[in-house]
Design a protein around this motif. Structure first.
Motif, PDB file in Angstrom:
ATOM      1  N   HIS A  52       0.863  -1.179   0.000  1.00  0.00           N
ATOM      2  CA  HIS A  52       0.000   0.000   0.000  1.00  0.00           C
ATOM      3  C   HIS A  52       0.898   1.226   0.000  1.00  0.00           C
ATOM      4  N   SER A  53       0.437   2.285  -0.603  1.00  0.00           N
ATOM      5  CA  SER A  53       1.255   3.495  -0.703  1.00  0.00           C
ATOM      6  C   SER A  53       1.643   4.037   0.660  1.00  0.00           C
ATOM      7  N   PHE A  54       0.796   3.849   1.667  1.00  0.00           N
ATOM      8  CA  PHE A  54       1.101   4.436   2.968  1.00  0.00           C
ATOM      9  C   PHE A  54       2.230   3.735   3.712  1.00  0.00           C
ATOM     10  N   GLU A  55       2.691   2.587   3.227  1.00  0.00           N
ATOM     11  CA  GLU A  55       3.843   1.929   3.837  1.00  0.00           C
ATOM     12  C   GLU A  55       4.987   1.736   2.846  1.00  0.00           C
ATOM     13  N   ARG A  56       4.774   2.135   1.630  1.00  0.00           N
ATOM     14  CA  ARG A  56       5.778   1.908   0.593  1.00  0.00           C
ATOM     15  C   ARG A  56       7.106   2.555   0.987  1.00  0.00           C
ATOM     16  N   GLY A  57       8.173   1.781   0.845  1.00  0.00           N
ATOM     17  CA  GLY A  57       9.497   2.284   1.155  1.00  0.00           C
ATOM     18  C   GLY A  57       9.907   2.135   2.610  1.00  0.00           C
ATOM     19  N   LEU A  58       9.009   1.654   3.451  1.00  0.00           N
ATOM     20  CA  LEU A  58       9.345   1.503   4.867  1.00  0.00           C
ATOM     21  C   LEU A  58       9.859   0.097   5.157  1.00  0.00           C
ATOM     22  N   SER A  59      10.915   0.035   5.919  1.00  0.00           N
ATOM     23  CA  SER A  59      11.438  -1.225   6.437  1.00  0.00           C
ATOM     24  C   SER A  59      11.496  -1.100   7.956  1.00  0.00           C
ATOM     25  N   GLU A  60      11.905  -2.163   8.598  1.00  0.00           N
ATOM     26  CA  GLU A  60      12.085  -2.142  10.055  1.00  0.00           C
ATOM     27  C   GLU A  60      10.806  -1.712  10.772  1.00  0.00           C
ATOM     28  N   VAL A  61       9.650  -2.033  10.193  1.00  0.00           N
ATOM     29  CA  VAL A  61       8.381  -1.581  10.762  1.00  0.00           C
ATOM     30  C   VAL A  61       8.055  -2.397  12.008  1.00  0.00           C
ATOM     31  N   SER A  62       7.623  -1.677  13.034  1.00  0.00           N
ATOM     32  CA  SER A  62       7.187  -2.337  14.265  1.00  0.00           C
ATOM     33  C   SER A  62       5.943  -1.640  14.786  1.00  0.00           C
ATOM     34  N   ALA A  63       5.221  -2.343  15.619  1.00  0.00           N
ATOM     35  CA  ALA A  63       4.047  -1.793  16.297  1.00  0.00           C
ATOM     36  C   ALA A  63       4.150  -2.172  17.764  1.00  0.00           C
ATOM     37  N   THR A  64       3.924  -1.195  18.612  1.00  0.00           N
ATOM     38  CA  THR A  64       3.920  -1.443  20.051  1.00  0.00           C
ATOM     39  C   THR A  64       2.534  -1.114  20.578  1.00  0.00           C
ATOM     40  N   TYR A  65       1.952  -2.057  21.303  1.00  0.00           N
ATOM     41  CA  TYR A  65       0.595  -1.918  21.836  1.00  0.00           C
ATOM     42  C   TYR A  65       0.669  -1.789  23.352  1.00  0.00           C
ATOM     43  N   ARG A  66       0.017  -0.734  23.878  1.00  0.00           N
ATOM     44  CA  ARG A  66       0.000  -0.495  25.327  1.00  0.00           C
ATOM     45  C   ARG A  66      -1.438  -0.321  25.783  1.00  0.00           C
ATOM     46  N   LEU A  67      -1.853  -1.163  26.713  1.00  0.00           N
ATOM     47  CA  LEU A  67      -3.200  -1.074  27.277  1.00  0.00           C
ATOM     48  C   LEU A  67      -3.327   0.211  28.086  1.00  0.00           C
ATOM     49  N   GLN A  68      -4.421   0.937  27.873  1.00  0.00           N
ATOM     50  CA  GLN A  68      -4.669   2.200  28.562  1.00  0.00           C
ATOM     51  C   GLN A  68      -5.709   2.007  29.671  1.00  0.00           C
ATOM     52  N   PRO A  69      -5.725   2.891  30.661  1.00  0.00           N
ATOM     53  CA  PRO A  69      -6.669   2.754  31.772  1.00  0.00           C
ATOM     54  C   PRO A  69      -8.140   2.708  31.345  1.00  0.00           C
ATOM     55  N   ASP A  70      -8.476   3.356  30.225  1.00  0.00           N
ATOM     56  CA  ASP A  70      -9.872   3.365  29.769  1.00  0.00           C
ATOM     57  C   ASP A  70     -10.249   2.113  28.968  1.00  0.00           C
ATOM     58  N   GLY A  71      -9.317   1.158  28.842  1.00  0.00           N
ATOM     59  CA  GLY A  71      -9.600  -0.069  28.097  1.00  0.00           C
ATOM     60  C   GLY A  71      -9.190  -0.011  26.643  1.00  0.00           C
ATOM     61  N   SER A  72      -8.821   1.173  26.154  1.00  0.00           N
ATOM     62  CA  SER A  72      -8.328   1.278  24.785  1.00  0.00           C
ATOM     63  C   SER A  72      -6.881   0.817  24.753  1.00  0.00           C
ATOM     64  N   VAL A  73      -6.337   0.760  23.545  1.00  0.00           N
ATOM     65  CA  VAL A  73      -4.957   0.339  23.359  1.00  0.00           C
ATOM     66  C   VAL A  73      -4.230   1.428  22.580  1.00  0.00           C
ATOM     67  N   GLN A  74      -3.134   1.940  23.154  1.00  0.00           N
ATOM     68  CA  GLN A  74      -2.301   2.875  22.411  1.00  0.00           C
ATOM     69  C   GLN A  74      -1.479   2.069  21.413  1.00  0.00           C
ATOM     70  N   VAL A  75      -1.420   2.554  20.179  1.00  0.00           N
ATOM     71  CA  VAL A  75      -0.666   1.889  19.121  1.00  0.00           C
ATOM     72  C   VAL A  75       0.425   2.847  18.665  1.00  0.00           C
ATOM     73  N   VAL A  76       1.678   2.403  18.754  1.00  0.00           N
ATOM     74  CA  VAL A  76       2.789   3.205  18.277  1.00  0.00           C
ATOM     75  C   VAL A  76       3.445   2.432  17.135  1.00  0.00           C
ATOM     76  N   ASN A  77       3.300   2.948  15.925  1.00  0.00           N
ATOM     77  CA  ASN A  77       3.908   2.340  14.740  1.00  0.00           C
ATOM     78  C   ASN A  77       5.165   3.107  14.396  1.00  0.00           C
ATOM     79  N   ARG A  78       6.181   2.351  13.996  1.00  0.00           N
ATOM     80  CA  ARG A  78       7.470   2.966  13.679  1.00  0.00           C
ATOM     81  C   ARG A  78       8.061   2.238  12.479  1.00  0.00           C
ATOM     82  N   GLY A  79       8.648   2.992  11.554  1.00  0.00           N
ATOM     83  CA  GLY A  79       9.278   2.387  10.389  1.00  0.00           C
ATOM     84  C   GLY A  79      10.389   3.260   9.866  1.00  0.00           C
ATOM     85  N   PHE A  80      11.318   2.646   9.161  1.00  0.00           N
ATOM     86  CA  PHE A  80      12.461   3.374   8.606  1.00  0.00           C
ATOM     87  C   PHE A  80      12.219   3.643   7.133  1.00  0.00           C
TER      88      PHE A  80
END
Length: 191
Positions: free
Chosen positions: A63-91
């Motif tokens: 997909h164009s929104f990830e084209r050219g990215l390598s080393e992609v990771s996602a970190t998921y952190r549970l939040q007090p309200d029950g949602s999940v924070q998502v931190v995506n990172r790519g080179f």
């Protein structure tokens, strides 16, 4: 570090308005669907506490929104309200720079089912459906609103050949065209 929006990953640089319009149109075309595609059942039972933490993107559909990215990771952190924070990172190898986006995931129903919706931009959500999951939570197969949005994630930067074939076999059973997958480089020591 540059910012990027993601579904789960979407590079952006100074084009918020254009991207918002494009994303809104995309969501309109997919019916703003967060449900899994027909014929795909999400993982149940699902334990978000075990799913939390860092995952490496092993493969994805192009997909164009990830084209050219390598080393992609996602970190998921549970939040007090029950949602999940998502931190995506790519080179971004073209810019020689890291891109990162922070989003929010919420369950679309029962919290013991791997059916979530993720937003990186305001009120727009996309489906995040855990279609297959290793019993030890070592790898995951995620499908978006249709079979054109697929990610293979792992706790490790590489899958063994045996595990890779196991995941691909499960994807094939779900009607996913695995020949379209792009295998993501995970080789940088600073990832």
């Amino acid at each position: 570090m540059k910012e990027f929006l993601a579904f789960p990953c979407c590079p952006v640089r100074g084009m918020r308005a254009w991207l918002a319009l494009g994303f809104a149109l995309l969501m309109g075309l997919t019916g703003c669907s967060t449900a899994p595609p027909d014929g795909i059942t999400v993982v149940s039972p699902f334990d978000v506490n075990r799913y939390a933490g860092k995952w490496y993107e092993i493969a994805r559909m192009d997909h164009s929104f990830e084209r050219g990215l390598s080393e992609v990771s996602a970190t998921y952190r549970l939040q007090p309200d029950g949602s999940v924070q998502v931190v995506n990172r790519g080179f971004d190898s073209a810019r020689q720079d890291w891109k990162e986006a922070v989003g929010k995931a919420v369950f679309t129903g029962d919290t013991h089912r791997g059916a979530l919706k993720v937003s990186f931009f305001g009120p727009f959500y996309g489906g995040y459906n855990v279609a297959a999951l290793d019993p030890s939570y070592r790898w995951s197969l995620v499908v978006g609103p249709d079979r054109g949005y697929v990610w293979i994630l792992s706790r490790d930067k590489q899958l063994t050949p045996e595990v890779r074939e196991q995941v691909l076999a499960q994807a094939r059973k779900l009607g996913i065209d695995v020949d379209r997958l792009i295998w993501v480089a995970q080789t940088r020591p600073d990832a």
